[in-house]
Structure formats: C-alpha cells, structure tokens
Motif scaffolding. Structure first.
Motif, short mmCIF file in Angstrom:
data_model
loop_
_atom_site.label_atom_id
_atom_site.label_comp_id
_atom_site.label_asym_id
_atom_site.label_seq_id
_atom_site.Cartn_x
_atom_site.Cartn_y
_atom_site.Cartn_z
N LEU A 89 0.84 -1.20 0.00
CA LEU A 89 0.00 0.00 0.00
C LEU A 89 0.88 1.25 0.00
CD1 LEU A 89 -2.50 -1.14 2.81
CD2 LEU A 89 -2.81 -1.34 0.34
N PRO A 90 0.35 2.36 -0.52
CA PRO A 90 1.16 3.58 -0.51
C PRO A 90 1.41 4.10 0.92
CG PRO A 90 -1.04 4.03 -1.37
CD PRO A 90 -0.96 2.57 -1.14
N ARG A 91 2.51 4.81 1.07
CA ARG A 91 2.86 5.33 2.39
C ARG A 91 1.87 6.38 2.89
NH1 ARG A 91 7.94 5.51 5.03
NH2 ARG A 91 7.25 7.52 5.78
N ASN A 92 1.43 7.23 1.96
CA ASN A 92 0.55 8.33 2.39
C ASN A 92 -0.92 7.89 2.42
OD1 ASN A 92 0.40 8.15 -0.35
ND2 ASN A 92 0.18 10.34 -0.71
N LEU A 93 -1.15 6.84 3.17
CA LEU A 93 -2.50 6.32 3.35
C LEU A 93 -2.77 6.33 4.86
CD1 LEU A 93 -4.80 4.82 1.78
CD2 LEU A 93 -3.65 2.70 2.35
N CYS A 94 -4.05 6.33 5.20
CA CYS A 94 -4.40 6.43 6.62
C CYS A 94 -3.82 5.26 7.42
CB CYS A 94 -5.92 6.56 6.75
SG CYS A 94 -6.71 5.40 7.84
N PRO A 95 -3.30 5.53 8.63
CA PRO A 95 -2.64 4.48 9.40
C PRO A 95 -3.58 3.35 9.80
CG PRO A 95 -2.93 6.47 10.71
CD PRO A 95 -3.26 6.83 9.31
N THR A 105 -8.02 13.73 13.85
CA THR A 105 -8.11 13.08 12.55
C THR A 105 -6.83 12.30 12.32
OG1 THR A 105 -7.20 15.00 11.42
CG2 THR A 105 -9.59 14.86 11.54
N LEU A 106 -6.97 11.23 11.56
CA LEU A 106 -5.79 10.45 11.21
C LEU A 106 -5.20 11.04 9.93
CD1 LEU A 106 -7.24 6.90 11.91
CD2 LEU A 106 -5.52 8.12 13.27
N SER A 107 -3.88 11.02 9.84
CA SER A 107 -3.27 11.61 8.65
C SER A 107 -3.73 10.84 7.42
CB SER A 107 -1.75 11.61 8.76
OG SER A 107 -1.31 10.36 9.19
N ALA A 108 -4.02 11.57 6.37
CA ALA A 108 -4.50 11.01 5.10
C ALA A 108 -5.91 10.44 5.17
CB ALA A 108 -3.53 9.97 4.53
N CYS A 109 -6.66 10.73 6.23
CA CYS A 109 -8.09 10.40 6.23
C CYS A 109 -8.79 11.59 5.59
CB CYS A 109 -8.63 10.18 7.64
SG CYS A 109 -10.42 9.96 7.65
N HIS A 110 -9.01 11.47 4.28
CA HIS A 110 -9.49 12.64 3.55
C HIS A 110 -10.85 13.12 4.03
CE1 HIS A 110 -6.06 12.18 1.23
NE2 HIS A 110 -6.49 11.29 0.36
#
Lengths: 383, 261
Positions: free
Chosen positions: A73-79, A331-336
């Motif tokens: 999975l890509p790195r910049n995805l929600c943890p 918010t979680l990072s990359a949770c759009h």
C-alpha cells in the motif's frame, strides 16, 4: 447485578479486555461458533448475530505492521487502513486469523481498495455502502443487508429466521441502551470519573463475545459510579472536552491522555468508540425489520457521507447535554473525509455553538507526542 | 521579588526578568545548543551573576524545552506566552500574533488580551525559521543577510514545500548561476506564503498583526507579510523575547495569586 470490585479494578480489566479476548476467540472457535470480523460502525451486527456467529472489531491500532503493509500500500494512506492490512497480511491479529469471513463496506476510498487486496488471502464480503442517505440510497443499502443475510445463510449453512433476527435486534438495542446509560454519567459536572477510564470500558466492551452479559454489567458500573458520585467521590472541576473525529483506540489514545494530562477532562466521545455507535436504536417493532436495520445503520453520521447532517445533529446535542467547554477533533493523517470535514465542524462548533475548537492530525507513531501535548495544553490554557 | 520567564526554543533560549512593577529589567538570548538542560543551567548562572536571586523570584518556563528547567515553578505553553508577550510589547489586546519560530510557526488570534484561537504548522518545517536557516546556510549567508538581500531580488520561485527538496532546488539555482538576491527573494516568498496560508485558517478579526520571534527584526519579511495579508504588520526588537516576556508575566500572575492565598 452488583459490581463487587472497585472501579479502578473494573477499568483496568476493560483495558485488558482486547488482549484477554484473544484466548476467548480461540475457545469460541473450538466450540464451533463461527466468527465474523468487521471494520466499521456501518456493519449490521444483528445479521451476523442472528446467524449464530460471534462478531469482532478488527480495526488495528498500532504501528507494528505498517512497514509490512507499505510493501503493498502507498505510504501516504491512513494508518488505520495500513495497520489493519498489515496485521491481516502478517496473520498477527488473532481476531482476524479466527474470522471465518471479514465484512467490509465501501466507506472511504482507501478502505475499499484495501479490501480488494485483502480478498486475495481472506474471505471478504464487501457491502456496497452508499455515500448519501436519501431514499434511493436506503433502497440500495437494504438490498445489501439482505444480500449479506443470504451470504451468511449459505456460508454457515443456517437459516436466519425473522424471530432470530428480532431477538438479535432486541439484544443489540439493550447493549446500546446500557452503553449510553454508562457514558451518560459524564453529564455530571464535575465529572464522576476520568474520560480515559470511561473510554477503557467503551472500547474494551466491544471485545466481549458474550453480549448477553453486557447490559447488566454496564448498568451495574453506571450505578456504582452514580452511587460513589452521590457519596461525594468525583474528579476535580476541569475544562470539559468533547472528542470527535476518527476512531480512537490503541496508539491514538495518546490524544485522550494529552487532554487529561494537561488539565482537561474528556466528558464525551462523538466518534466510533463512543456515541456514534450507540446513540441510535433499531426500531424493534418495525413491520419490516430489514428496513429498520438498514435505516439505523445508514443513518450513522460518518464523514464518508456527503452531506453528513447526522454528525452535526449528534455533535450539537452532545455539546449541550455534556456542558462542553471545548471540542478537540482528532483526525488520522491522510483520512481525507474527516480531514475535509474539519472545516465544517470548526465552523459549526465556533459559530453556532460558540465554544472553542481545535483539530489535531496524528498517526499511530509516538513521534508527535511532544507537539500534541503543546497544542492541546495551549488549547486548554485558552479555555 | 522578581518574575522570570525562560523560553527554551529549538534554536534559541530567551530570558526575560521583570520587577514587581512589571518593568523588563533583564533580557538575554543564547543558542539552545544540543542540551536544553545545560542551557537552563547556564541561564541560571547568568541570572545569579546579575544578582537575581531565584529564591526571591517566581519562574515560569515555556518553549519546547520547558520541561528541562528544573528550577521553574510552573510551565506554560509557548502559545499562551507569545500571546501575553505580544499584548505587553505592543499594548494591543485584540489582533493577531505571528511567531516564526525555529521549528514551529504559530498564528494566534487575541481578543481582549486572551488567546482566542491558534494554528501551528504540522509535521513540516516549511514556513519556519529552520527553513530559512537551512537555505541561508546553503547560500553561505546568515538568515539576516538573506532577508536583507531578498529585498533587491525577484523573478524566481521555489516550489518545494519540503525543506530537503527546497534545498536541492536552491542548490540547482546556484548551479544555474542565478543571482543570490533572486534566490533569497524566492526563499523569503516561500516562507511568507506558507505563513499566510496558515494564518488564513484562522478567522479574520480586528486589530493589527504583530510579528514576534526570531524574524521580528527582519524588515523585508514584515513588509511582504503585510502585503500578502493586506494589513499592517507591527514588530519590535523585543518581539524576539515575546515568549519569555509572556512567561515572566505569567510568573507575575502566578506569584500574585500565590501571595494572595
């Protein structure tokens, strides 16, 4: 039911519930009870319960397997997505390992693609969740609920009768009512207990397989808290904080700790660990029980819905009822969807409710603890 | 009785000492160095040598190294302190404070002398003093020299927000033979644009914008910040000490309250 133990002991027990249930899930399997794993508050639990299955939440909450997940999975995805996928792929989560089927919903883009990859090595039943809440959406969602029922009947070679389903609805409603009666103790000002302790019970209870015991147990804990409060046992008066946003558990409990270590008290959780999951009931007396179930679940106020009025209705109500002094959104990072919705939440909280608001974006690492503490401490100093 | 404020930032440590009349009687700045504990000890020695008896004073520590000051009576976050400090320095109770710090940039909205709202940069050094420092280093300039040069440059932009990538952009501009003042201009633009975008997340309100922190004496930064925010930006040489001054004021309130009891 009478709680014999002291409250701190009860809170500690719930804090360890997730881990303790690792053994319980193995035992359940040995008894021949099927297990249905799920990731989301939209998962219609009653259908699985009526099929005689145990249900368990699979959302992973530590960064242990994120490295492994990032191979696919890509790195910049929600943890949350990365961690959940990582635990699944490395078979490190006993709940996942023992799940006969994993139920996913087409909630956010990250999750639905992740389920696609997950289905390469696990039975995944993907429900098509609409991202609106109108009439047509409800029709689709109801048909998905029925499709899920048929799938489970086939999979577990059982019949989900109307009677069993109505029983499951009654039980799950009783669980919801009891959870609500528990977290409502926080309406008291000053608060009777720490928000972090309440959280341990809210979170831990979702890992209890024997749902029948939950209502009596929650009511007993609530009663004990009320009794001790009446006898004068309570927390100091502190700024009352409502936490909203993405699901909290495990690594992200650092946000609750940051609020309570810096002089605040969390009196309400408007997220999937709290009121979002328990606030609404299924109409037990509905003529068409599938319709009632579909209505209840589709009305969950998650940011994947556009627009998302139910979140604001609940948020507004809780700010009033819990006498909230400030709202902290995590918010979680990359949770759009949640990150985008912060703008609307900020406006709602500050301009309509006239109380301060802050949002913090975080992930499952420990590296931002210092920054989190500074921001949250400054927010509390401001109140 | 003295009221001392110590602001241990990521780059510099600042000290402000006030007397009972809330007059600033001592201020001092030094590099934080690698150990904030050592820095706190050296500040202690400096106060002692200037005749400030810590037994006779209330001390508040702030900044990211605030927990490393063993002799502090209390710690308060730098947001609250910068707000208070700006109110004292500029005698303005309502307005906006922009602090461009070493690793954090903060934008604070003040109303009636209180912090009403604030935003900070997230896990990224774009728009911070560190960004400026790294770029200045790669151009063999001091941050102040870079700001001064920027005023006479133009025509170049740096698009990377990431400090590491922006640095390689600067290096390739140098390699291309671009004039130093033009690169300096691009660096200043990049920082100010990032600060402005941070500020735009706060609701606009009345009052002036006060620039505090290490860049407060940089006229060019102040000028373009004002142009981009479409308002006047005020600054004072004391702005560098805003955090420490705010901490000293907090110490005064804390001391009075304790005495009141």
């Amino acid at each position: 039911m009478e709680i014999i133990k002291d409250l701190p002991e009860v809170f500690q027990e719930f804090a360890e519930q997730r881990r303790n249930s690792f053994l319980a899930v193995k035992k359940i399997k040995e008894e021949g009870i099927p297990v249905v794993g799920a990731y989301c508050t939209y998962f219609p639990q009653e259908i699985a319960m009526a099929a005689g299955a145990a249900t368990v939440g699979l959302c992973s909450t530590s960064d242990e397997t994120i490295g492994e997940a990032e191979k696919d999975l890509p790195r910049n995805l929600c943890p949350l997505i990365k961690s959940s996928y990582g635990f699944a792929k490395t078979d490190k989560c006993p709940f996942f390992y023992f799940s006969d089927v994993v139920v996913g919903e087409t909630t956010c883009d990250g999750k639905k693609k992740m389920y696609e990859y997950m289905s390469e090595f696990k039975d995944v039943f993907l429900m098509e969740l609409p991202n609106t809440q109108g009439e047509e959406a409800l029709k689709l969602w109801k048909s998905e609920v029925i499709r899920f029922k048929e799938y489970l009947e086939e999979k577990f070679q059982t019949e989900i009768t109307e009677e069993k389903l109505r029983e499951a609805v009654k039980l799950q409603n009783a669980v919801r009512r009891s959870m609500k009666s528990l977290y409502q103790v926080m309406k008291h000002d000053p608060a009777p207990v720490k928000g972090y302790d309440l959280f341990k019970v809210l979170y831990g209870s979702t890992f209890k397989f024997n749902k029948e015991v939950i209502p009596a147990e929650m009511e007993a804990i609530a009663k004990k808290i009320e009794e001790e409060y009446a006898a004068g046992k309570m927390e100091e008066k502190r700024p009352r904080i409502l936490i909203t946003g993405c699901p909290i558990g495990g690594a992200t409990e650092k946000v609750i700790a940051a609020v309570e270590d810096n002089g605040g008290i969390v009196t309400a959780f408007e997220n999937c660990t709290g009121a979002k999951t328990y606030d609404r009931l299924v109409d037990e007396d509905a003529e068409d029980i599938y319709q009632a179930i579909a209505e209840r679940y589709l009305s969950v106020g998650c940011s994947v819905m556009a627009p998302n009025p139910n979140r604001f209705e609940l948020l507004g109500r809780m700010i009033e009822e819990y006498k909230i002094d400030g709202v902290v959104e995590m918010t979680l990072s990359a949770c759009h969807t949640y990150n985008l919705e912060t703008r609307k939440v900020r406006k709602f909280v500050t301009e309509e409710k006239h109380i301060p608001y802050m949002s913090v974006e975080t992930d499952y690492s420990r590296e931002d603890i210092g920054q989190l503490n500074t921001r949250i401490a400054a927010f509390l100093e401001m109140l | 009785m003295y009221f001392t404020g110590i602001d241990i930032g990521s780059t510099c440590a600042k000290l402000a000492v006030m007397d009972e009349e809330k007059r600033l009687i001592l201020k001092h700045v030094q590099p934080t160095g690698w150990s904030s504990v050592d820095t706190a000890a050296s500040i202690y020695d400096r106060m002692k040598s200037r005749g400030i008896d810590l037994e006779e004073s209330v001390c508040v520590a702030t900044g990211y190294g605030r927990i490393s000051v063993p002799y502090a009576d209390k710690t308060v976050t730098e947001i609250t302190c910068h707000g208070k400090g700006a109110v004292w320095i500029h005698d303005c109770k309502t307005g906006m404070v922009i602090d461009i710090g070493g690793q954090d940039t903060k934008v604070i909205r003040l109303e009636n002398g209180q912090v009403k709202d604030f935003v900070m940069n997230d896990k990224c050094s774009a728009g911070t003093g560190r960004f400026l420092e790294v770029m200045a280093n790669s151009m063999a300039l001091s941050p102040d020299q870079l700001c001064a040069l920027a005023a006479s440059g133009g025509g170049v932009t740096i698009s990377s927000m990431c400090t590491v990538f922006a640095e390689s952009e600067v290096i390739s501009l140098i390699g291309r033979g671009e004039k130093r003042e033009n690169i300096a201009y691009a660096v200043a633009e990049s920082i100010v644009n990032k600060v402005v975008s941070l500020a735009s997340r706060l609701s606009t309100g009345e009052g002036p914008v006060c620039l505090t922190g290490g860049l407060c004496e940089c006229d060019y930064i102040r000028k373009i910040l004002g142009e981009k925010l479409r308002c006047g930006v005020i600054a004072s040489p004391e702005g560098r000490y805003a955090g420490a001054i705010g901490a000293a004021l907090t110490a005064a309130e804390y001391g009075m309250r304790k005495r009141g009891k």
